[in-house]
Write a protein that holds these residues in place. Structure first.
Motif, PDB file in Angstrom:
ATOM      1  N   THR A 131     -54.585  -3.048  38.268  1.00 19.23           N
ATOM      2  CA  THR A 131     -54.735  -1.595  38.178  1.00 19.23           C
ATOM      3  C   THR A 131     -56.169  -1.325  37.737  1.00 19.23           C
ATOM      4  N   LYS A 132     -56.552  -0.062  37.787  1.00 27.30           N
ATOM      5  CA  LYS A 132     -57.910   0.299  37.365  1.00 27.30           C
ATOM      6  C   LYS A 132     -58.134   0.014  35.886  1.00 27.30           C
ATOM      7  N   GLY A 133     -57.072   0.157  35.092  1.00 31.76           N
ATOM      8  CA  GLY A 133     -57.224   0.037  33.649  1.00 31.76           C
ATOM      9  C   GLY A 133     -56.629  -1.222  33.043  1.00 31.76           C
ATOM     10  N   CYS A 134     -56.483  -2.253  33.830  1.00 32.41           N
ATOM     11  CA  CYS A 134     -55.967  -3.515  33.272  1.00 32.41           C
ATOM     12  C   CYS A 134     -56.911  -4.061  32.212  1.00 32.41           C
ATOM     13  N   VAL A 135     -56.338  -4.550  31.128  1.00 35.51           N
ATOM     14  CA  VAL A 135     -57.150  -5.190  30.095  1.00 35.51           C
ATOM     15  C   VAL A 135     -56.558  -6.545  29.733  1.00 35.51           C
ATOM     16  N   THR A 136     -57.430  -7.389  29.218  1.00 34.43           N
ATOM     17  CA  THR A 136     -57.046  -8.637  28.576  1.00 34.43           C
ATOM     18  C   THR A 136     -57.354  -8.490  27.093  1.00 34.43           C
ATOM     19  N   LEU A 137     -56.476  -9.014  26.260  1.00 40.77           N
ATOM     20  CA  LEU A 137     -56.683  -8.956  24.812  1.00 40.77           C
ATOM     21  C   LEU A 137     -57.080 -10.336  24.307  1.00 40.77           C
ATOM     22  N   LEU A 138     -58.173 -10.394  23.581  1.00 41.26           N
ATOM     23  CA  LEU A 138     -58.627 -11.630  22.940  1.00 41.26           C
ATOM     24  C   LEU A 138     -58.209 -11.581  21.480  1.00 41.26           C
ATOM     25  N   VAL A 139     -57.345 -12.516  21.100  1.00 38.12           N
ATOM     26  CA  VAL A 139     -56.813 -12.547  19.735  1.00 38.12           C
ATOM     27  C   VAL A 139     -56.828 -13.984  19.236  1.00 38.12           C
ATOM     28  N   ASP A 140     -57.589 -14.247  18.194  1.00 42.06           N
ATOM     29  CA  ASP A 140     -57.596 -15.571  17.566  1.00 42.06           C
ATOM     30  C   ASP A 140     -57.875 -16.672  18.588  1.00 42.06           C
ATOM     31  N   GLY A 141     -58.816 -16.417  19.484  1.00 41.15           N
ATOM     32  CA  GLY A 141     -59.186 -17.415  20.480  1.00 41.15           C
ATOM     33  C   GLY A 141     -58.209 -17.561  21.629  1.00 41.15           C
ATOM     34  N   LYS A 142     -57.249 -16.666  21.731  1.00 39.64           N
ATOM     35  CA  LYS A 142     -56.254 -16.702  22.795  1.00 39.64           C
ATOM     36  C   LYS A 142     -56.401 -15.464  23.676  1.00 39.64           C
ATOM     37  N   LEU A 143     -56.149 -15.636  24.976  1.00 40.12           N
ATOM     38  CA  LEU A 143     -56.270 -14.543  25.929  1.00 40.12           C
ATOM     39  C   LEU A 143     -54.891 -14.092  26.391  1.00 40.12           C
ATOM     40  N   PHE A 144     -54.618 -12.807  26.219  1.00 37.64           N
ATOM     41  CA  PHE A 144     -53.380 -12.204  26.697  1.00 37.64           C
ATOM     42  C   PHE A 144     -53.768 -11.372  27.915  1.00 37.64           C
TER      43      PHE A 144
END
Length: 205
Positions: A131-144
């Motif tokens: 989608t236009k607004g897809c995000v990935t979250l970086l948390v404690d060295g991990k990618l969601f």
């Protein structure tokens, strides 16, 4: 970091509960369905949920937002480019599940925004394409990675707002730059690593 994964809904989307081990402050990522099960997961792990964060606006990732927000009192966060999808059943795909509209977000986010929960920092990485607004979250060295990058695959790009060229560019320029050992927790299916996706993902060769 406390990390719990639960498959929810008929599309088997991954909902994640992330929390600081010391303070028990945390976030729910992508509560797509099965609100009661999600809330029990929160209760069982005694997490004080500060935010509900959506990786994008499709119903299988946002469908239980309203019930979870009502129970926990935590604000719903979604990228500014997907915020309007909650009002558009054809865009959020909520018509497939018999829903007309979805809970509106409390806050719109963008790339490089950061949030603190306990001793954890959550960074927003813009990864459009599914989608236009897809995000990935970086948390404690991990990618969601939501529905951007899966183990051995990528998110579909034939839906409104999708772009194959854009999702490949997002993955190669925003995600594959992380070290090979970086864990990848996708929106569907099993976890992976950046190194495995570089080596085995047929879409990235």
């Amino acid at each position: 970091m406390l990390l719990k994964r639960m498959e929810v809904g008929s599309f088997a989307a991954n909902c994640y509960l992330l929390a600081c081990d010391e303070t028990k402050e945390g976030v729910v990522v992508d509560p797509g369905a099965d609100a009661k099960r999600i809330l029990k997961m929160v209760e069982d792990n005694q997490v004080n949920v500060k935010y509900i964060i959506n990786t994008h606006g499709h119903v299988d990732h946002v469908g239980a937002n309203e019930e979870v927000r009502e129970a926990l009192g935590a604000p719903i966060l979604i990228h500014e480019a997907d915020g309007e999808m909650c009002k558009k059943p054809h865009a959020s795909l909520s018509t497939f599940l018999g829903k007309k509209t979805l809970a509106e977000p409390d806050r719109l986010i963008k790339g490089k925004d950061t949030f603190t929960v306990g001793n954890l920092t959550i960074e927003v990485i813009e990864t459009p394409g599914h989608t236009k607004g897809c995000v990935t979250l970086l948390v404690d060295g991990k990618l969601f990675t939501g529905d951007t990058l899966f183990a051995g695959s990528i998110g579909r790009t034939d839906l409104p707002g999708g772009s194959f060229d854009e999702i490949i560019r997002s993955i190669k320029e925003k995600l594959l730059v992380f070290p090979d050992e970086t864990p990848v927790f996708p929106g569907h299916g099993p976890e992976s690593t950046i190194g495995d996706e570089k080596q085995y993902n047929p879409f990235l060769r």
